[in-house]
Design an enzyme around this catalytic site. Structure first.
Site: not given
Ligand SMILES: C[S@@+](CC[C@H](N)C(=O)[O-])C[C@H]1O[C@@H](n2cnc3c(N)ncnc32)[C@H](O)[C@@H]1O
Length: 194
Positions: A103, A174
């Site tokens: 994110d 993503f």
């Molecule tokens: C933008 S998405 C990308 C997902 C995947 N890596 C992709 O590229 O399709 C970011 C993911 O990281 C998870 N995430 C963000 N911060 C996190 C944290 N502190 N601990 C665990 N998961 C986290 C979010 O819930 C989300 O599913």
């Protein structure tokens, strides 16, 4: 499979994650719906994979993907990345750690929530084995530059090249979304310093 740690108050042993003879372990931080990790686990049945995801719905999707594809080398841990990296994962247990499309928290007041920081780099070098790798991808140029400043300034990691097609590396959910919108993807790869 789901991975539920036997104890959240101490560092795990590697054999507590996958109980068989220890093999190369790769960890995907924020694995989302698990598409990337399931493809990688299918391609590398000789390695083990752990996805970490805090959102229940996404962690469940990733877990279901592993079950549907009968992948006994893929487990999903529903937890905060920072807690897992700092307090739970064993020392020097992972051959690769992936951080794919974290994110970006674009608002300045939210920058402190961004994943890549000095503490994050220190945790990476604790969890990665000697010669282990950290791989980062993002579509956010400003976040990429900020992350690169932190990563290249970290004493425990050295940047190495990552040519297109150098090794099997499936697109994430993503990534497909951002490529479909015509966005440019930034990638970088680091190795634990000798
Ligand atoms: C933008 S998405 C990308 C997902 C995947 N890596 C992709 O590229 O399709 C970011 C993911 O990281 C998870 N995430 C963000 N911060 C996190 C944290 N502190 N601990 C665990 N998961 C986290 C979010 O819930 C989300 O599913």
């Amino acid at each position: 499979m789901q991975f539920i740690p036997p104890d959240y108050f101490r560092k795990l042993e590697k054999a507590e994650i996958f109980s068989r003879q220890p093999r190369q372990l790769e960890i995907d931080l924020g694995c989302g719906d698990g598409s990337f990790l399931a493809a990688l686990a299918g391609h590398h049945p000789e390695r083990d994979f752990l996805g970490i995801e805090r959102l229940l719905g996404r962690a469940r999707k990733a877990y279901r993907k592993a079950c549907q594809a009968d992948l006994d080398n893929l487990k999903v841990l529903r937890l905060e990345i920072s807690y897992a990296l700092a307090w739970l994962l064993p020392d020097h247990c992972a051959s690769r750690i992936h951080l794919l499309f974290p994110d970006p928290w674009p608002k300045k007041k939210h920058h402190k929530r961004r994943m890549v920081s000095l503490e994050f780099c220190e945790a990476l070098t604790r969890v990665l084995e000697p010669g282990g790798e950290f791989l980062l991808k993002t579509d956010d140029e400003e976040y990429f530059e900020e992350s690169m400043d932190v990563l290249t300034g970290s004493s425990g990691l050295d940047e190495v090249s990552w040519e297109d097609g150098a090794f099997f590396y499936p697109q994430t959910d993503f990534e497909q979304r951002w490529l479909g919108q015509g966005k440019t993807i930034q990638c970088s790869r680091f190795k634990v310093s000798d």
